[in-house]
Enzyme design. Sequence first.
Site, PDB file in Angstrom:
ATOM      1  N   GLY A 108      31.236 -36.395   0.409  1.00 52.89           N
ATOM      2  CA  GLY A 108      32.508 -37.092   0.237  1.00 52.89           C
ATOM      3  C   GLY A 108      33.713 -36.176   0.403  1.00 52.89           C
ATOM      4  N   GLU A 131      24.124 -35.314   2.299  1.00 54.99           N
ATOM      5  CA  GLU A 131      23.566 -36.444   1.532  1.00 54.99           C
ATOM      6  C   GLU A 131      22.078 -36.637   1.779  1.00 54.99           C
ATOM      7  OE1 GLU A 131      26.417 -36.488   3.234  1.00 54.99           O
ATOM      8  OE2 GLU A 131      27.969 -37.536   2.092  1.00 54.99           O
TER       9      GLU A 131
HETATM   10  N1  CAA Z   1      28.682 -33.771  -7.985  1.00 51.58           N
HETATM   11  C1  CAA Z   1      28.645 -33.424  -9.274  1.00 51.58           C
HETATM   12  N2  CAA Z   1      28.695 -32.139  -9.683  1.00 51.58           N
HETATM   13  C2  CAA Z   1      28.754 -31.187  -8.743  1.00 51.58           C
HETATM   14  C3  CAA Z   1      28.785 -31.494  -7.359  1.00 51.58           C
HETATM   15  C4  CAA Z   1      28.733 -32.855  -6.988  1.00 51.58           C
HETATM   16  N3  CAA Z   1      28.806 -33.261  -5.690  1.00 51.58           N
HETATM   17  N4  CAA Z   1      28.822 -30.329  -6.668  1.00 51.58           N
HETATM   18  C5  CAA Z   1      28.837 -29.346  -7.579  1.00 51.58           C
HETATM   19  N5  CAA Z   1      28.812 -29.841  -8.820  1.00 51.58           N
HETATM   20  C6  CAA Z   1      28.812 -29.102 -10.095  1.00 51.58           C
HETATM   21  C7  CAA Z   1      27.464 -28.469 -10.364  1.00 51.58           C
HETATM   22  O1  CAA Z   1      26.558 -29.394 -10.937  1.00 51.58           O
HETATM   23  C8  CAA Z   1      27.832 -27.365 -11.322  1.00 51.58           C
HETATM   24  O2  CAA Z   1      28.050 -27.938 -12.598  1.00 51.58           O
HETATM   25  P1  CAA Z   1      27.386 -27.229 -13.893  1.00 51.58           P
HETATM   26  O3  CAA Z   1      28.057 -25.894 -13.960  1.00 51.58           O
HETATM   27  O4  CAA Z   1      27.776 -28.142 -15.004  1.00 51.58           O
HETATM   28  O5  CAA Z   1      25.926 -27.130 -13.633  1.00 51.58           O
HETATM   29  C9  CAA Z   1      29.221 -26.928 -10.808  1.00 51.58           C
HETATM   30  O6  CAA Z   1      29.710 -28.012 -10.009  1.00 51.58           O
HETATM   31  C10 CAA Z   1      29.157 -25.686  -9.919  1.00 51.58           C
HETATM   32  O7  CAA Z   1      28.219 -25.962  -8.880  1.00 51.58           O
HETATM   33  P2  CAA Z   1      27.016 -24.953  -8.510  1.00 51.58           P
HETATM   34  O8  CAA Z   1      26.574 -24.186  -9.711  1.00 51.58           O
HETATM   35  O9  CAA Z   1      25.985 -25.735  -7.793  1.00 51.58           O
HETATM   36  O10 CAA Z   1      27.811 -23.967  -7.519  1.00 51.58           O
HETATM   37  P3  CAA Z   1      27.188 -23.089  -6.342  1.00 51.58           P
HETATM   38  O11 CAA Z   1      28.296 -22.206  -5.890  1.00 51.58           O
HETATM   39  O12 CAA Z   1      25.892 -22.477  -6.745  1.00 51.58           O
HETATM   40  O13 CAA Z   1      26.830 -24.150  -5.160  1.00 51.58           O
HETATM   41  C11 CAA Z   1      27.313 -26.019  -3.723  1.00 51.58           C
HETATM   42  C12 CAA Z   1      27.856 -24.810  -4.519  1.00 51.58           C
HETATM   43  C13 CAA Z   1      26.439 -25.509  -2.567  1.00 51.58           C
HETATM   44  C14 CAA Z   1      28.498 -26.777  -3.156  1.00 51.58           C
HETATM   45  C15 CAA Z   1      26.458 -26.915  -4.651  1.00 51.58           C
HETATM   46  O14 CAA Z   1      27.214 -27.191  -5.833  1.00 51.58           O
HETATM   47  C16 CAA Z   1      26.079 -28.237  -4.042  1.00 51.58           C
HETATM   48  O15 CAA Z   1      25.149 -28.279  -3.232  1.00 51.58           O
HETATM   49  N6  CAA Z   1      26.745 -29.344  -4.437  1.00 51.58           N
HETATM   50  C17 CAA Z   1      26.407 -30.669  -4.001  1.00 51.58           C
HETATM   51  C18 CAA Z   1      26.829 -30.924  -2.562  1.00 51.58           C
HETATM   52  C19 CAA Z   1      26.429 -32.333  -2.142  1.00 51.58           C
HETATM   53  O16 CAA Z   1      25.255 -32.662  -2.100  1.00 51.58           O
HETATM   54  N7  CAA Z   1      27.432 -33.174  -1.831  1.00 51.58           N
HETATM   55  C20 CAA Z   1      27.193 -34.536  -1.430  1.00 51.58           C
HETATM   56  C21 CAA Z   1      27.347 -35.446  -2.600  1.00 51.58           C
HETATM   57  S1  CAA Z   1      26.872 -37.141  -2.263  1.00 51.58           S
HETATM   58  C22 CAA Z   1      28.194 -37.816  -1.464  1.00 51.58           C
HETATM   59  O17 CAA Z   1      29.209 -37.183  -1.285  1.00 51.58           O
HETATM   60  C23 CAA Z   1      28.039 -39.241  -1.022  1.00 51.58           C
HETATM   61  C24 CAA Z   1      29.129 -39.737  -0.134  1.00 51.58           C
HETATM   62  O18 CAA Z   1      28.965 -39.851   1.042  1.00 51.58           O
HETATM   63  C25 CAA Z   1      30.422 -40.147  -0.683  1.00 51.58           C
END
Ligand code: CAA
Length: 257
Positions: A108, A131
Amino acid sequence: MAYETILVETRGKVGLITLNRPQALNALNGQLIGEINQALDGFEADAGIGCVVLTGSEKAFAAGADIKEMQSRSFPGTYLDDKFADWDRIGRRRKPIVAAVAGFALGGGCELAMMCDFIIAADNAKFGQPEINLGVIPGAGGTQRLTKAIGKSKAMDLILTGRMMGAEEAERSGLVARVVPLADLLAETLKAAEAIAAKSLPSVLMAKESVERAFEVTLQEGLRFERRVFASLFATADQKEGMAAFAEKRKPDFRNA
Ligand code: CAA
Protein backbone atom coordinates in the site's frame (compact mmCIF):
# COMPACT_ATOMS: atom_id res chain seq x y z
CA MET A 1 -7.37 19.80 13.49
CA ALA A 2 -5.51 17.37 15.78
CA TYR A 3 -3.87 14.56 13.83
CA GLU A 4 -2.35 11.48 15.46
CA THR A 5 -0.78 9.65 12.54
CA ILE A 6 0.37 12.46 10.24
CA LEU A 7 1.98 15.90 10.55
CA VAL A 8 0.43 18.69 8.51
CA GLU A 9 2.08 22.01 7.66
CA THR A 10 1.95 24.68 5.00
CA ARG A 11 5.13 26.01 3.41
CA GLY A 12 4.09 29.09 1.46
CA LYS A 13 1.71 27.84 -1.22
CA VAL A 14 2.59 24.19 -0.61
CA GLY A 15 0.76 21.84 1.76
CA LEU A 16 3.05 19.28 3.39
CA ILE A 17 1.78 15.98 4.83
CA THR A 18 4.26 13.75 6.67
CA LEU A 19 3.20 10.22 7.54
CA ASN A 20 4.01 9.73 11.20
CA ARG A 21 3.68 6.20 12.58
CA PRO A 22 7.40 5.53 13.03
CA GLN A 23 6.83 2.53 15.32
CA ALA A 24 5.10 0.71 12.43
CA LEU A 25 7.21 2.08 9.54
CA ASN A 26 4.20 4.23 8.62
CA ALA A 27 1.98 1.21 8.01
CA LEU A 28 -1.26 2.56 6.61
CA ASN A 29 -4.17 1.87 8.92
CA GLY A 30 -7.71 3.21 8.53
CA GLN A 31 -7.04 6.16 10.82
CA LEU A 32 -4.00 7.26 8.84
CA ILE A 33 -5.80 7.09 5.49
CA GLY A 34 -8.71 9.02 7.04
CA GLU A 35 -6.35 11.70 8.32
CA ILE A 36 -4.62 12.05 4.92
CA ASN A 37 -8.06 12.62 3.40
CA GLN A 38 -8.96 15.22 6.04
CA ALA A 39 -5.70 17.07 5.40
CA LEU A 40 -6.24 16.91 1.63
CA ASP A 41 -9.83 18.17 2.04
CA GLY A 42 -8.36 21.19 3.83
CA PHE A 43 -5.70 21.84 1.18
CA GLU A 44 -8.20 21.41 -1.67
CA ALA A 45 -10.48 24.01 -0.05
CA ASP A 46 -7.64 26.45 0.68
CA ALA A 47 -7.26 28.89 -2.22
CA GLY A 48 -3.75 29.72 -1.00
CA ILE A 49 -2.47 26.19 -1.66
CA GLY A 50 -1.34 25.23 -5.16
CA CYS A 51 0.37 21.88 -4.60
CA VAL A 52 0.73 19.20 -1.92
CA VAL A 53 3.76 17.13 -0.93
CA LEU A 54 3.27 13.74 0.71
CA THR A 55 6.27 12.23 2.47
CA GLY A 56 7.28 9.76 5.18
CA SER A 57 10.46 9.22 7.17
CA GLU A 58 14.01 8.52 6.05
CA LYS A 59 13.48 4.80 6.78
CA ALA A 60 10.01 4.38 5.35
CA PHE A 61 7.60 6.27 3.15
CA ALA A 62 5.18 3.50 4.16
CA ALA A 63 5.73 -0.26 4.59
CA GLY A 64 2.25 -1.07 3.34
CA ALA A 65 -1.28 -1.39 4.56
CA ASP A 66 -1.36 -2.30 8.24
CA ILE A 67 -1.06 -6.10 8.20
CA LYS A 68 -2.02 -6.43 11.85
CA GLU A 69 -5.25 -4.50 11.20
CA MET A 70 -6.11 -6.80 8.25
CA GLN A 71 -4.90 -10.10 9.63
CA SER A 72 -8.21 -11.41 11.06
CA ARG A 73 -10.52 -10.12 8.35
CA SER A 74 -12.93 -12.42 6.48
CA PHE A 75 -13.91 -12.37 2.81
CA PRO A 76 -17.43 -10.94 3.18
CA GLY A 77 -16.28 -8.36 5.72
CA THR A 78 -13.41 -7.17 3.52
CA TYR A 79 -15.61 -7.05 0.44
CA LEU A 80 -18.56 -5.37 2.14
CA ASP A 81 -16.44 -2.79 3.96
CA ASP A 82 -14.91 -1.60 0.68
CA LYS A 83 -11.93 -0.58 2.77
CA PHE A 84 -10.07 0.91 -0.17
CA ALA A 85 -12.82 3.35 -1.18
CA ASP A 86 -11.20 5.81 1.22
CA TRP A 87 -7.82 5.24 -0.41
CA ASP A 88 -9.35 5.89 -3.86
CA ARG A 89 -10.28 9.41 -2.77
CA ILE A 90 -6.58 10.22 -2.44
CA GLY A 91 -6.07 9.33 -6.10
CA ARG A 92 -8.95 11.51 -7.24
CA ARG A 93 -7.75 14.86 -5.91
CA ARG A 94 -7.71 17.88 -8.21
CA LYS A 95 -4.65 19.71 -6.92
CA PRO A 96 -1.31 18.10 -7.72
CA ILE A 97 0.27 15.85 -5.11
CA VAL A 98 3.98 15.05 -5.28
CA ALA A 99 5.31 12.05 -3.35
CA ALA A 100 8.73 12.41 -1.71
CA VAL A 101 9.77 8.81 -1.08
CA ALA A 102 12.65 7.65 1.09
CA GLY A 103 13.16 4.13 2.40
CA PHE A 104 10.45 1.50 2.03
CA ALA A 105 7.47 2.12 -0.23
CA LEU A 106 5.94 -1.34 -0.16
CA GLY A 107 2.49 -2.71 -0.87
CA GLY A 108 0.00 0.00 0.00
CA GLY A 109 2.97 2.37 0.45
CA CYS A 110 3.94 1.92 -3.20
CA GLU A 111 0.27 2.20 -4.17
CA LEU A 112 -0.11 5.42 -2.18
CA ALA A 113 2.98 6.90 -3.87
CA MET A 114 1.52 5.92 -7.26
CA MET A 115 -1.75 7.72 -6.42
CA CYS A 116 0.30 10.90 -6.33
CA ASP A 117 0.99 12.74 -9.58
CA PHE A 118 4.68 12.00 -9.61
CA ILE A 119 7.32 10.55 -7.35
CA ILE A 120 10.65 12.03 -6.36
CA ALA A 121 12.73 9.32 -4.70
CA ALA A 122 15.70 9.42 -2.38
CA ASP A 123 18.61 7.20 -3.37
CA ASN A 124 17.71 4.80 -0.51
CA ALA A 125 14.11 4.28 -1.69
CA LYS A 126 12.87 0.72 -2.16
CA PHE A 127 9.66 0.00 -4.02
CA GLY A 128 7.73 -3.25 -4.13
CA GLN A 129 4.42 -5.06 -4.04
CA PRO A 130 5.18 -7.91 -1.59
CA GLU A 131 1.54 -8.88 -0.95
CA ILE A 132 2.16 -12.25 -2.65
CA ASN A 133 4.33 -13.14 0.37
CA LEU A 134 1.26 -12.69 2.57
CA GLY A 135 -1.01 -14.89 0.48
CA VAL A 136 -2.86 -11.98 -1.13
CA ILE A 137 -2.37 -9.52 -4.00
CA PRO A 138 -2.10 -5.72 -4.16
CA GLY A 139 -5.49 -4.27 -3.25
CA ALA A 140 -5.17 -0.52 -3.61
CA GLY A 141 -4.38 -0.26 -7.29
CA GLY A 142 -0.96 -1.92 -7.52
CA THR A 143 -1.79 -4.39 -10.29
CA GLN A 144 -3.19 -1.55 -12.40
CA ARG A 145 -1.09 1.54 -11.67
CA LEU A 146 2.24 -0.29 -11.49
CA THR A 147 1.54 -2.04 -14.80
CA LYS A 148 0.65 1.27 -16.46
CA ALA A 149 3.76 2.91 -14.98
CA ILE A 150 6.42 0.30 -15.76
CA GLY A 151 4.85 -2.15 -18.22
CA LYS A 152 3.69 -5.75 -17.96
CA SER A 153 7.00 -7.59 -17.73
CA LYS A 154 8.48 -5.65 -14.82
CA ALA A 155 5.13 -5.35 -13.03
CA MET A 156 4.71 -9.13 -13.24
CA ASP A 157 8.27 -9.61 -11.98
CA LEU A 158 7.65 -7.39 -8.93
CA ILE A 159 4.11 -8.55 -8.14
CA LEU A 160 4.73 -12.30 -8.65
CA THR A 161 8.10 -12.51 -6.89
CA GLY A 162 7.40 -9.85 -4.27
CA ARG A 163 10.96 -8.51 -4.65
CA MET A 164 11.93 -4.94 -3.96
CA MET A 165 13.37 -2.55 -6.56
CA GLY A 166 15.82 0.23 -5.71
CA ALA A 167 15.55 3.88 -6.65
CA GLU A 168 17.77 3.63 -9.72
CA GLU A 169 15.79 0.74 -11.18
CA ALA A 170 12.55 2.56 -10.33
CA GLU A 171 13.71 5.64 -12.24
CA ARG A 172 14.90 3.56 -15.18
CA SER A 173 11.50 1.85 -15.26
CA GLY A 174 9.55 5.11 -15.29
CA LEU A 175 7.98 4.71 -11.83
CA VAL A 176 9.97 7.59 -10.44
CA ALA A 177 10.46 11.03 -12.00
CA ARG A 178 13.80 11.81 -10.35
CA VAL A 179 16.22 10.36 -7.82
CA VAL A 180 18.01 12.71 -5.43
CA PRO A 181 20.37 12.19 -2.48
CA LEU A 182 18.45 11.37 0.70
CA ALA A 183 19.64 14.56 2.39
CA ASP A 184 18.11 16.68 -0.39
CA LEU A 185 14.81 14.83 -0.78
CA LEU A 186 12.45 17.18 1.02
CA ALA A 187 14.13 20.38 -0.21
CA GLU A 188 14.12 19.18 -3.84
CA THR A 189 10.50 18.03 -3.64
CA LEU A 190 9.37 21.26 -2.01
CA LYS A 191 11.22 23.18 -4.74
CA ALA A 192 9.31 21.26 -7.42
CA ALA A 193 6.02 21.78 -5.55
CA GLU A 194 6.70 25.51 -5.12
CA ALA A 195 7.39 25.80 -8.85
CA ILE A 196 4.01 24.16 -9.56
CA ALA A 197 2.22 26.31 -6.97
CA ALA A 198 3.60 29.46 -8.62
CA LYS A 199 1.79 28.67 -11.90
CA SER A 200 -1.79 29.55 -12.73
CA LEU A 201 -3.92 27.07 -10.77
CA PRO A 202 -6.58 26.68 -13.52
CA SER A 203 -3.91 25.63 -16.01
CA VAL A 204 -2.28 23.31 -13.46
CA LEU A 205 -5.60 21.58 -12.71
CA MET A 206 -6.41 21.25 -16.40
CA ALA A 207 -2.94 19.94 -17.25
CA LYS A 208 -3.28 17.31 -14.51
CA GLU A 209 -6.76 16.33 -15.67
CA SER A 210 -5.60 16.08 -19.27
CA VAL A 211 -2.64 13.82 -18.47
CA GLU A 212 -4.93 11.62 -16.36
CA ARG A 213 -7.24 11.30 -19.39
CA ALA A 214 -4.44 9.53 -21.25
CA PHE A 215 -5.00 6.55 -18.95
CA GLU A 216 -8.76 6.46 -19.46
CA VAL A 217 -9.64 7.07 -23.10
CA THR A 218 -8.51 6.42 -26.67
CA LEU A 219 -5.84 8.63 -28.24
CA GLN A 220 -8.35 10.46 -30.46
CA GLU A 221 -10.71 11.10 -27.55
CA GLY A 222 -7.79 12.28 -25.41
CA LEU A 223 -6.60 14.63 -28.15
CA ARG A 224 -10.10 16.09 -28.51
CA PHE A 225 -10.31 16.56 -24.74
CA GLU A 226 -6.91 18.28 -24.69
CA ARG A 227 -7.89 20.57 -27.60
CA ARG A 228 -11.05 21.75 -25.81
CA VAL A 229 -9.25 22.31 -22.53
CA PHE A 230 -6.44 24.18 -24.32
CA ALA A 231 -8.98 26.48 -25.98
CA SER A 232 -10.85 27.06 -22.72
CA LEU A 233 -7.75 28.42 -21.03
CA PHE A 234 -7.89 31.39 -23.44
CA ALA A 235 -10.89 32.53 -21.39
CA THR A 236 -8.63 33.12 -18.36
CA ALA A 237 -6.92 36.34 -17.30
CA ASP A 238 -3.86 34.24 -16.48
CA GLN A 239 -3.44 33.30 -20.16
CA LYS A 240 -3.38 37.01 -21.05
CA GLU A 241 -0.94 37.67 -18.21
CA GLY A 242 1.31 34.70 -19.06
CA MET A 243 1.64 35.61 -22.72
CA ALA A 244 1.98 39.36 -22.04
CA ALA A 245 4.72 38.64 -19.50
CA PHE A 246 6.58 36.56 -22.09
CA ALA A 247 6.34 39.34 -24.70
CA GLU A 248 7.43 41.96 -22.15
CA LYS A 249 10.31 39.78 -20.90
CA ARG A 250 9.11 39.73 -17.28
CA LYS A 251 7.84 37.12 -14.83
CA PRO A 252 4.10 36.48 -14.96
CA ASP A 253 1.94 37.44 -12.00
CA PHE A 254 -0.73 34.76 -12.02
CA ARG A 255 -3.93 35.43 -10.06
CA ASN A 256 -5.68 32.07 -10.58
CA ALA A 257 -8.31 33.89 -12.58
N1 CAA B 1 1.83 -3.52 8.80
C1 CAA B 1 1.90 -3.53 10.14
N2 CAA B 1 3.07 -3.38 10.80
C2 CAA B 1 4.19 -3.25 10.07
C3 CAA B 1 4.17 -3.25 8.66
C4 CAA B 1 2.92 -3.41 8.02
N3 CAA B 1 2.79 -3.37 6.66
N4 CAA B 1 5.45 -3.13 8.22
C5 CAA B 1 6.22 -3.04 9.31
N5 CAA B 1 5.48 -3.10 10.42
C6 CAA B 1 5.94 -3.03 11.82
C7 CAA B 1 6.60 -4.33 12.24
O1 CAA B 1 5.64 -5.30 12.63
C8 CAA B 1 7.45 -3.87 13.40
O2 CAA B 1 6.62 -3.69 14.53
P1 CAA B 1 7.09 -4.30 15.95
O3 CAA B 1 8.33 -3.53 16.28
O4 CAA B 1 5.94 -3.97 16.84
O5 CAA B 1 7.35 -5.74 15.75
C9 CAA B 1 7.89 -2.46 12.96
O6 CAA B 1 6.96 -2.06 11.94
C10 CAA B 1 9.29 -2.44 12.34
O7 CAA B 1 9.30 -3.40 11.29
P2 CAA B 1 10.44 -4.52 11.16
O8 CAA B 1 10.98 -4.90 12.50
O9 CAA B 1 9.90 -5.61 10.32
O10 CAA B 1 11.55 -3.66 10.37
P3 CAA B 1 12.70 -4.23 9.41
O11 CAA B 1 13.57 -3.06 9.13
O12 CAA B 1 13.30 -5.47 9.96
O13 CAA B 1 11.93 -4.67 8.05
C11 CAA B 1 10.37 -4.33 6.25
C12 CAA B 1 11.34 -3.70 7.26
C13 CAA B 1 11.17 -5.17 5.24
C14 CAA B 1 9.66 -3.21 5.51
C15 CAA B 1 9.36 -5.25 6.99
O14 CAA B 1 8.80 -4.51 8.07
C16 CAA B 1 8.23 -5.73 6.13
O15 CAA B 1 8.42 -6.66 5.35
N6 CAA B 1 7.02 -5.14 6.28
C17 CAA B 1 5.84 -5.58 5.59
C18 CAA B 1 5.85 -5.19 4.12
C19 CAA B 1 4.59 -5.69 3.43
O16 CAA B 1 4.36 -6.89 3.34
N7 CAA B 1 3.76 -4.76 2.93
C20 CAA B 1 2.53 -5.10 2.26
C21 CAA B 1 1.39 -5.01 3.22
S1 CAA B 1 -0.16 -5.61 2.55
C22 CAA B 1 -0.75 -4.35 1.61
O17 CAA B 1 -0.16 -3.29 1.54
C23 CAA B 1 -2.03 -4.61 0.88
C24 CAA B 1 -2.42 -3.56 -0.11
O18 CAA B 1 -2.27 -3.74 -1.28
C25 CAA B 1 -3.02 -2.30 0.32
